[in-house]
Design a protein around this motif. Structure first.
Motif, PDB file in Angstrom:
ATOM      1  N   ASP A  14       0.987  -1.141  -0.147  1.00 22.09           N
ATOM      2  CA  ASP A  14      -0.023  -0.052   0.102  1.00 22.09           C
ATOM      3  C   ASP A  14       0.919   1.141   0.028  1.00 22.09           C
ATOM      4  N   VAL A  15       0.756   2.119  -1.283  1.00 22.56           N
ATOM      5  CA  VAL A  15       1.837   3.168  -1.509  1.00 22.56           C
ATOM      6  C   VAL A  15       0.977   4.534  -1.638  1.00 22.56           C
ATOM      7  N   TYR A  16       1.693   5.424  -1.440  1.00 20.16           N
ATOM      8  CA  TYR A  16       1.345   7.016  -1.791  1.00 20.16           C
ATOM      9  C   TYR A  16       2.300   7.209  -2.958  1.00 20.16           C
ATOM     10  N   PRO A  17       1.850   7.068  -3.992  1.00 17.33           N
ATOM     11  CA  PRO A  17       2.653   7.015  -5.199  1.00 17.33           C
ATOM     12  C   PRO A  17       2.729   8.572  -5.778  1.00 17.33           C
ATOM     13  N   ARG A  18       4.181   8.750  -6.223  1.00 15.58           N
ATOM     14  CA  ARG A  18       4.085  10.218  -7.230  1.00 15.58           C
ATOM     15  C   ARG A  18       4.278   9.745  -8.611  1.00 15.58           C
ATOM     16  N   THR A  19       3.430  10.008  -9.325  1.00 19.90           N
ATOM     17  CA  THR A  19       3.337   9.326 -10.700  1.00 19.90           C
ATOM     18  C   THR A  19       2.781  10.315 -11.668  1.00 19.90           C
ATOM     19  N   ASP A  20       3.081  10.074 -13.061  1.00 23.11           N
ATOM     20  CA  ASP A  20       2.323  10.507 -13.945  1.00 23.11           C
ATOM     21  C   ASP A  20       1.564   9.678 -14.790  1.00 23.11           C
ATOM     22  N   PHE A  21       1.477   8.294 -14.044  1.00 22.51           N
ATOM     23  CA  PHE A  21       0.744   7.307 -14.894  1.00 22.51           C
ATOM     24  C   PHE A  21      -0.915   7.698 -14.670  1.00 22.51           C
ATOM     25  N   PRO A  22      -1.589   7.776 -15.924  1.00 24.56           N
ATOM     26  CA  PRO A  22      -2.927   8.530 -15.566  1.00 24.56           C
ATOM     27  C   PRO A  22      -3.963   7.768 -15.099  1.00 24.56           C
ATOM     28  N   ASP A  23      -3.921   6.380 -14.908  1.00 24.26           N
ATOM     29  CA  ASP A  23      -4.924   5.565 -14.395  1.00 24.26           C
ATOM     30  C   ASP A  23      -4.678   5.186 -13.213  1.00 24.26           C
ATOM     31  N   ILE A  24      -4.051   5.926 -12.172  1.00 23.21           N
ATOM     32  CA  ILE A  24      -3.319   5.706 -10.927  1.00 23.21           C
ATOM     33  C   ILE A  24      -4.773   5.175  -9.994  1.00 23.21           C
ATOM     34  N   ARG A  25      -5.889   6.136 -10.308  1.00 22.87           N
ATOM     35  CA  ARG A  25      -7.296   5.873  -9.328  1.00 22.87           C
ATOM     36  C   ARG A  25      -8.184   4.958 -10.099  1.00 22.87           C
ATOM     37  N   LYS A  26      -7.647   4.089 -10.969  1.00 23.47           N
ATOM     38  CA  LYS A  26      -8.417   3.121 -11.653  1.00 23.47           C
ATOM     39  C   LYS A  26      -8.106   1.788 -11.430  1.00 23.47           C
ATOM     40  N   HIS A  33       6.834  -6.584 -20.076  1.00 22.40           N
ATOM     41  CA  HIS A  33       7.990  -7.322 -20.226  1.00 22.40           C
ATOM     42  C   HIS A  33       8.434  -7.568 -18.929  1.00 22.40           C
ATOM     43  N   ALA A  34       8.372  -6.401 -17.926  1.00 22.06           N
ATOM     44  CA  ALA A  34       8.946  -6.623 -16.597  1.00 22.06           C
ATOM     45  C   ALA A  34       8.102  -7.261 -15.757  1.00 22.06           C
ATOM     46  N   GLY A  35       7.007  -7.754 -16.012  1.00 22.24           N
ATOM     47  CA  GLY A  35       5.805  -8.580 -15.138  1.00 22.24           C
ATOM     48  C   GLY A  35       4.632  -7.893 -15.229  1.00 22.24           C
ATOM     49  N   SER A  36       3.737  -8.542 -14.388  1.00 19.13           N
ATOM     50  CA  SER A  36       2.310  -8.206 -14.083  1.00 19.13           C
ATOM     51  C   SER A  36       2.316  -7.114 -12.836  1.00 19.13           C
ATOM     52  N   LEU A  37       1.273  -6.314 -12.849  1.00 13.32           N
ATOM     53  CA  LEU A  37       0.991  -5.577 -11.698  1.00 13.32           C
ATOM     54  C   LEU A  37      -0.437  -5.148 -11.674  1.00 13.32           C
ATOM     55  N   ILE A  38      -1.150  -5.157 -10.556  1.00 13.37           N
ATOM     56  CA  ILE A  38      -2.537  -4.567 -10.303  1.00 13.37           C
ATOM     57  C   ILE A  38      -2.725  -3.635  -9.468  1.00 13.37           C
ATOM     58  N   ILE A  39      -3.310  -2.580 -10.077  1.00 12.30           N
ATOM     59  CA  ILE A  39      -3.723  -1.397  -9.498  1.00 12.30           C
ATOM     60  C   ILE A  39      -4.984  -1.421  -8.575  1.00 12.30           C
ATOM     61  N   ILE A  40      -4.977  -1.185  -7.148  1.00 11.50           N
ATOM     62  CA  ILE A  40      -6.415  -1.289  -6.597  1.00 11.50           C
ATOM     63  C   ILE A  40      -6.406   0.038  -5.724  1.00 11.50           C
ATOM     64  N   PRO A  41      -7.104   1.022  -6.361  1.00 14.39           N
ATOM     65  CA  PRO A  41      -7.194   2.354  -5.515  1.00 14.39           C
ATOM     66  C   PRO A  41      -7.664   1.928  -4.435  1.00 14.39           C
ATOM     67  N   ARG A  42      -7.042   2.854  -3.218  1.00 13.45           N
ATOM     68  CA  ARG A  42      -7.563   2.529  -1.880  1.00 13.45           C
ATOM     69  C   ARG A  42      -8.536   3.796  -1.457  1.00 13.45           C
ATOM     70  N   GLU A  43      -9.195   3.484  -0.389  1.00  9.68           N
ATOM     71  CA  GLU A  43      -9.915   4.678   0.242  1.00  9.68           C
ATOM     72  C   GLU A  43      -9.319   5.882   0.579  1.00  9.68           C
ATOM     73  N   GLY A  44      -9.933   7.134   0.503  1.00  5.78           N
ATOM     74  CA  GLY A  44      -9.368   8.119   0.777  1.00  5.78           C
ATOM     75  C   GLY A  44      -8.742   9.113  -0.313  1.00  5.78           C
TER      76      GLY A  44
ATOM     77  N   ASP B 243     -11.391   8.461 -11.718  1.00  9.70           N
ATOM     78  CA  ASP B 243     -11.680   7.491 -11.430  1.00  9.70           C
ATOM     79  C   ASP B 243     -13.129   6.787 -12.173  1.00  9.70           C
ATOM     80  N   ALA B 244     -13.798   7.491 -12.811  1.00 10.22           N
ATOM     81  CA  ALA B 244     -15.029   7.258 -13.391  1.00 10.22           C
ATOM     82  C   ALA B 244     -15.930   7.061 -12.495  1.00 10.22           C
ATOM     83  N   LYS B 245     -15.989   7.658 -11.153  1.00 11.79           N
ATOM     84  CA  LYS B 245     -16.847   7.489 -10.294  1.00 11.79           C
ATOM     85  C   LYS B 245     -18.082   8.424 -10.409  1.00 11.79           C
TER      86      LYS B 245
END
Lengths: 413, 413
Positions: A14-26, A33-44, B243-245
């Motif tokens: 569970d992290v507080y990310p600083r990123t320009d990845f646009p779908d960080i809240r989805k 190629h470096a592997g799989s990652l699942i994003i689950i936005p948390r509450e707050g 987040d499309a909410k």
């Protein structure tokens, strides 16, 4: 515990990310190629959970938080990914295991992680375990209060073993969605499976087999076409008659240990409907009726089996005193009439219609009688006139009022 | 306190009634030869509040609970009415009084019952008093933290005195609805007034006059035809972009002391829209922009004035990085980008469309800029291009970043 552990290691943080990845809240799955990652936005709005596939050959116990950070950074490239804070992290090998039995001599019972383990990704660890406890809880309660035969406790084992086995199968198939390399499923397949898994994850797909407290074989399931005996009762909007409040039928069936007879007598405008309701009130609630028979003497008439009526039609066309008194009995500390047992499938004051009969597949000209367990699972669907089947159903496990409470418990334990 | 006390005495009691009166769970007014009675069903399904008109000549201090029971029994005839328990009761003379002033030297302020009293029937005693406190609360907070000029505190007096005077007038007219005898209004009139009073009772009808923090005169109200400067912002469903909410716009305006610029730039598909948004971002959030000017140095750019964007159109047709960075600034403890300031007037994932522009009366080809106060009241509506008016508005009461916090407070107190 029987099962296997794969050599796929996952990290979670569970992290507080600083990123320009646009779908960080989805909710999203990244396959790179470096592997799989699942994003689950948390509450707050700031915290995010990442599930990260780690390289083959890594042992879970050797994983450090720096490895997870580095793996995530690689997977997110070319997007920037920094971690302002990591509030929790772990690493685990995916494995699915099931206890070979859930009980010892029907005296000791296992629930939750003690009898089924699997990967944490679908959030089912806590959910299924809570449902295990919910299932055995009301059964223990009803046996200890002398209302039912102790044999119903064994249905805990059959019902929840089936769910646990289903969970293991679900987890295996769900885990495959995140595979990379040549076995990787198509994005379309992943998306489709993710949506289908929604009902499963919400706990609405479990189906219990026939037992003393599930009678699909004896049920007239065609009387409520969209209701499946052994599954949860689907909720529908109805209007409460006494105060015109629009509400979900599920709210009328709180988990307070009571069984419910949900009666669908038909159209208010059909003269036969009120006749059927009068007859039913007599057979259920009369002095020689079946409900008093299974109710402890001195207890309220609705304390073990509560009858709920769902009429169809114009709620303004009937009056309270046209409804048989059995359906608004005097109960409770204040000996007041309980007016909260009668509902109407009608438009509410905002002109929204729940269409309860239609959604449940009940033909108003035939009606239906649905027995709902204390845990909202459907035990049986019988014809309105078939009070005999209702009586037989409860006779299999219910204590009758002829026995004293101590007799009932002692003779059966 | 200035006002009068009528000679009409009412009793009130919370009871557990044993009755065959069919509408005991409905809000209802009974007018009989024995007097008037109002039924207010309470929470929990058993408790009911009765307001009872007592005979002329009775003094409130002489009333006993037995008098209320007897009066209720008379009014409910021919229905049966017994009381299993009376959990609370009181008796009072209806009177309306208003303090002649709400402040002494702008140093001491009166709120709630200290400055307005009236009959309890519409539930406005607590509601209006809470709103009094809410109104002065955010103003005190913003002055004490050095964000605004102390003079805004005086708007508490003008705004809430107007509401209190309106409450007294409402209470007089509402009380007349329960009159019996020859002055009694028709049942149709009572029903109609009861429904109309709903918006009032929900606190949605107050309208504050122009002041340093309300500018209806300078507003271009035709840009948001269904929005009234000085009143609460009507809420509408929008979809959060990140987040499309699907959510209510009001949820994006929490009562945390911040002012909000709610920007309606227009259609996403119109190339001019993004140009307007870029220009606005420059004028508002640029180094010489007006928002930094009114923000304490070292504080987040959104700490005093937060910009909220509501675009219109297909949310899938734009990307986060097409939105100027001022509208997703780096803020907070973790210095992360705050993506929760951009909303779209579009269908949600359940295919429900909030039609926010239409409901608020905003023409997408023109757009609008609505200033919303920390208490969700609308301060002004300006054209999108009229940043000068926004600056003038805040210049009337906002402290600029050129002053230190202690200077700002000391020089003005």
């Amino acid at each position: 515990m029987v099962g296997d552990s794969s050599d796929t290691i996952w990290g979670v943080m569970d992290v507080y990310p600083r990123t320009d990845f646009p779908d960080i809240r989805k909710k999203a799955i990244i396959r790179s190629h470096a592997g799989s990652l699942i994003i689950i936005p948390r509450e707050g709005g700031s915290l995010v959970r990442f599930y990260i596939e780690l390289p083959h050959g890594v042992a879970a116990k050797d994983v450090k938080v720096a490895n997870l950070h580095e793996a995530a950074r690689q997977i997110f490239q070319p997007y920037r990914m920094e971690f302002a804070e990591t509030s929790w992290w772990s690493a685990y090998a995916i494995g699915q295991r099931l206890a070979d039995r859930f009980t010892q001599s029907s005296r000791v019972f296992l629930t939750g992680d003690a009898c089924h383990t699997h990967s944490p990704k679908a959030g089912q660890g806590m959910n299924v375990s809570l449902q295990d406890g919910y299932n055995i809880g009301w059964k223990l309660g009803s046996v200890l209060s002398g209302q039912t035969h102790p044999s119903i406790i064994n249905t805990y084992v059959t019902e929840r073993y089936k769910v646990a086995a289903g969970l293991i199968a679900f987890d295996r198939s769900f885990s495959r969605l995140f595979k990379t390399g040549k076995d990787a499923p198509t994005p379309e397949h992943v998306s489709e499976q993710f949506i289908m898994a929604g009902r499963y994850m919400a706990g609405l797909t479990a189906r219990y087999d026939d037992s003393a407290i599930i009678d699909s074989k004896g049920s007239a399931e065609n009387l409520a076409k969209n209701v499946t005996v052994g599954m949860r009762l689907p909720s529908v909007q109805v209007v409460r008659f006494c105060d015109a409040k629009s509400m979900q039928l599920a709210k009328a069936l709180p988990a307070d240990g009571r069984w419910r007879l949900v009666v669908f007598p038909g159209e208010i405008a059909d003269p036969a409907t009120m006749v059927k309701l009068q007859e039913l009130a007599h057979f259920l609630g009369g002095k020689q009726g079946l409900v008093p028979k299974f109710t402890r003497s001195g207890s309220d008439v609705d304390s073990f089996i509560e009858a709920i009526v769902v009429l169809k039609g114009n709620r303004l066309s009937i009056e309270q005193d046209q409804i048989p008194e059995y359906f608004w009995p005097v109960t409770g500390k204040w000996r007041m009439r309980d007016l909260h047992k009668v509902y109407v499938d009608d438009e509410d004051y905002k002109n929204i219609h729940g269409r309860a009969y239609q959604h449940l597949g009940v033909d108003p000209s035939k009606g239906a009688l649905i027995i709902v367990r204390p845990d909202q699972y459907i035990a049986a669907t019988y014809p309105l006139s078939d009070v005999r089947s209702v009586e037989n159903f409860f006779a299999h496990f219910g204590a009758t009022s002829l026995q004293s409470s101590s007799e009932r418990v002692s003779e059966r334990l």
